[in-house]
Scaffold this active site. Sequence first.
Site, PDB file in Angstrom:
ATOM      1  N   GLU A 152       1.279  -0.470  -4.984  1.00  0.00           N
ATOM      2  CA  GLU A 152       0.733   0.657  -5.422  1.00  0.00           C
ATOM      3  C   GLU A 152       1.386   1.651  -5.524  1.00  0.00           C
ATOM      4  O   GLU A 152       1.573   2.562  -4.592  1.00  0.00           O
ATOM      5  CB  GLU A 152      -0.469   1.120  -4.457  1.00  0.00           C
ATOM      6  CG  GLU A 152      -1.099   1.830  -4.513  1.00  0.00           C
ATOM      7  CD  GLU A 152      -2.619   2.153  -3.540  1.00  0.00           C
ATOM      8  OE1 GLU A 152      -3.088   2.322  -3.918  1.00  0.00           O
ATOM      9  OE2 GLU A 152      -1.737   2.412  -2.083  1.00  0.00           O
TER      10      GLU A 152
ATOM     11  N   ASP B  97       1.316  -0.822   0.108  1.00  0.00           N
ATOM     12  CA  ASP B  97       0.131  -0.089  -0.212  1.00  0.00           C
ATOM     13  C   ASP B  97       0.904   1.488  -0.142  1.00  0.00           C
ATOM     14  O   ASP B  97       2.193   1.027   1.281  1.00  0.00           O
ATOM     15  CB  ASP B  97      -0.923   0.064   1.107  1.00  0.00           C
ATOM     16  CG  ASP B  97      -1.609   1.109   1.484  1.00  0.00           C
ATOM     17  OD1 ASP B  97      -2.351   1.503   0.800  1.00  0.00           O
ATOM     18  OD2 ASP B  97      -1.665   1.564   2.681  1.00  0.00           O
TER      19      ASP B  97
END
Length: 695
Positions: free
Chosen positions: A381, A345
Amino acid sequence: MILPVKMQAGRPEPLGARFDGEGVNFAVFSEHASRMILCLFDKTGRREIANFDMPERTDHVWHGYIPGLRPGQHYGYRAHGPYRPDEGHRFNPHKLLIDPYARRISGHPAWHDALMGYEVGNPRADLSYDKRDSAPHAPRSIVVAPGFDWAGDVPPGTPLTDTVIYEAHVKGLTFRHPRVPAPGTFRALASDPMLDHYTRLGITAIELLPVHAFLNDRFLVEKGLTNYWGYQSIGFFAPDPRYMETGDIAEFQRMVARLHAAGIEVILDVVYNHTGEGNELGPTLCFRGLDNASYYRLADDRRHYVNDTGTGNTLNTNHPMVLRMVMDSLRYWVEVMHVDGFRFDLAATLGRMPHGFDPRAPFFQAIRQDPVLNRVKLIAEPWDIGPGGYQLGAFPAPFSEWNDKFRDGVRRFWRGDPGRAPDLAGRIMGSAPQFDHSGRPATASVNFVTAHDGFTLADVVSYLSKHNLANGEEGRDGHNANYSDNLGHEGPTEDEMILSARARRRRNMMATLMLSQGVPMILAGDELGHGQQGNNNAYCQDNATSWIDWQAVDDDFLAFTARVIALRKAHPILRQKLFLHSRERALDRIEDLFWRRADGAAMRRADWEDPELRLLAVEMRTASGTPEYATLEYAIFAVFNAGEAVAVSVPEAPGNQRWSLRLDTSRPGLGTAPVTGILDMPAEAVVVLVLEPAS
C-alpha cells in the site's frame, strides 16, 4: 509438574518460546532492560504460579530454559529498567507483557486503567508511574507445539499475470452464510460452500484483512463498537483468537491447506508499520514495556512518538532487531503457515529513512535478498500520512502496489467527468507513467475499483456522499473524494430505471477492471451486490453493515462477474507481463496497441485533448497469442463508451479471420456473434470483440 527453583541458561536462539520435547526455551530481546522476569500461569491462564529471573543475556537477548514445561503453558514477561519517558524509556515491571514472538495469544485485554504504565488522570499524565498489576487484565502468551502434517501441500504458485485477487474479511465473508460450519472462523472460510463460491467466481487468491492478533481499541469498546478490520496488531506471529474455535493455530494451517487444494493462494494483509499500543497515552502491553526506545521511532524530545501512520506510533524497522522480528514473522507465515504472499499496510512507512522515503531502505533490502520472501507475492500500500507519504510507483521489484489512481480513474470516467478518457486509457494499459520504469512489469499495478477502505461497488453507484454517523465520529471520518454517483437517488430505491442504470454502471466498472493490464483485485461481496448503507469507513462496524448477506445475493451480477473473469483468463492478451505500446517494441519491432476514433481513424492529439471525449476504442494485437491461433494474428478490440450510442468502425479482419462479439455490458446475457464493418455501440457500455478463425 514440579517447577524448578531456577531456570537453566538456555539459548538466545531462536527468539520466542520453543518446546523441544523435554522443556521450553525462552528468549526475548531488550537492549535497555536491567532485568527480565518470566511469569508462568496455571492452565486457565488466570493465576500466576511462578516467576523466574531470566538467567542469561547474550547480545541484548535475555534467555533461559525450563525443563518439563509443555505446550499450552501460559506465560508473560515483566521488564525492569528506567521509567524516564523524556529519555524514551517506559519500563514498568508491574505490567505483564506479551512475548513479541508468541505464536498464540490467549485473547483480548480486558480494558482497565491498570494496563497503562502511567496513572490515568494524573496531571503529569504519562510522566507519572502506575504500580497496579496489569496481569488480571492482560492477555497471556501461550507455548505452542511444533509441527503440522501438511500431507503434501503444494502452494498453487499462480503467476502474477494470471492472478485475480479477492480481498476478504474472515468474519464478514462467512458469518451470515447459512451453510458454513463455525461461521466467522478460518474453518468457515475454507469450507465446501465457500470453496464452491471461489471456484465459480474464478478468483485465484484470497487476500485476508489482518489476522495477526489485534486489539479492540478502548475508545471503540467504550462506545459499544469494535475494531472490525483489525489494523491494530499486537502479535505478529499469532493468529487472532477471534477467528478460531479452539485457539489451536492448526485451524489456520488447515484453512490454508484446503484453499491450496482448491488452487487458491492465501495473501495476508500485514501491519508492520505500527502496533496497537498507540501513543504515549496508550496501554503497555508488549513492545512499549519491553524496550520502548528500540521498538518505536521516537520524536526528538524522546517522550513522544513519530506518527507517520496516524495511529499514534510508528514501528522502528530501521533498528536491526525490530527488522529481524518483522523478517522472522514474515518467514514464519510462509514456512510454517504456508501463506503465499503479503499486502503491506501503509508500506511507505517501512521505507522511510531520516532523509525521506528510500526504495533502498533496510526493510526492502532485507526482503529482496531473502530466499524465502523474494519468491512470494509482495504487495505494497504505497502511502501513509507522513512527509512524502504518497509513493505510488516508487517501490522496488519484486513489489507490486495498490493503484488508487486506477480506482479513481475508472470511477471518474464512468461517472462522466470531463477530460477523463486519456487517464482511463493509461489505466487500462497498466498505468505505465507510474510503473513502466526500472524494468518493472505491468503486474506491478494491482488494480481495484473498491477495497475494504471506502465504498463497496454497490455503494459507489448508490451514494453521492458518505454516511458514517454510525461510527460515532459525527461523519468526520472516511474519505470525502469518493468519485461516486447515486444515478438519481441517494441510497436504496425501487425505481426500476435507476436500478437498471446502477446495474449497468457496476458491470462497466467490473468489466474495465478485468480488461486492464495489471493484477485485478475485487472486494469480497461486490460480486454479490453487498452494500454498507453508504458507510465508506466501516472499520468499527462488526455487524450487518459489514457482514455479507448470503440471502440477498445479486445472482445476475455474480454470473456477470464470473463471466468477465473467465474472459480475462481465456485471453492472455489481457494479462501480459510486458507493457503494450502504440509504437514499435524495441524487442520484436511489432506494433501491438492501436487507439482508434469511432470512425476507425487513429487517435490524434486533438482527439485526446477533447474534454468531451467519452469513448475509447483500443485494438490490442499480438502475432502468436495462444496455441489455438497458431500462426494467425490474434487481437482484441475493446470499446469503453461513457457517452451516447454511436456507430463504431470495426478494424478490418484478415481474410481467414473475423471479429466475434464476446462481451456487451448493455446486454450481459448476449452470446457470441460475428461483427463486421460497423458496431452499433450502445450508450454507457463496454463491448469486447475477439479476432478468431472465420470457420
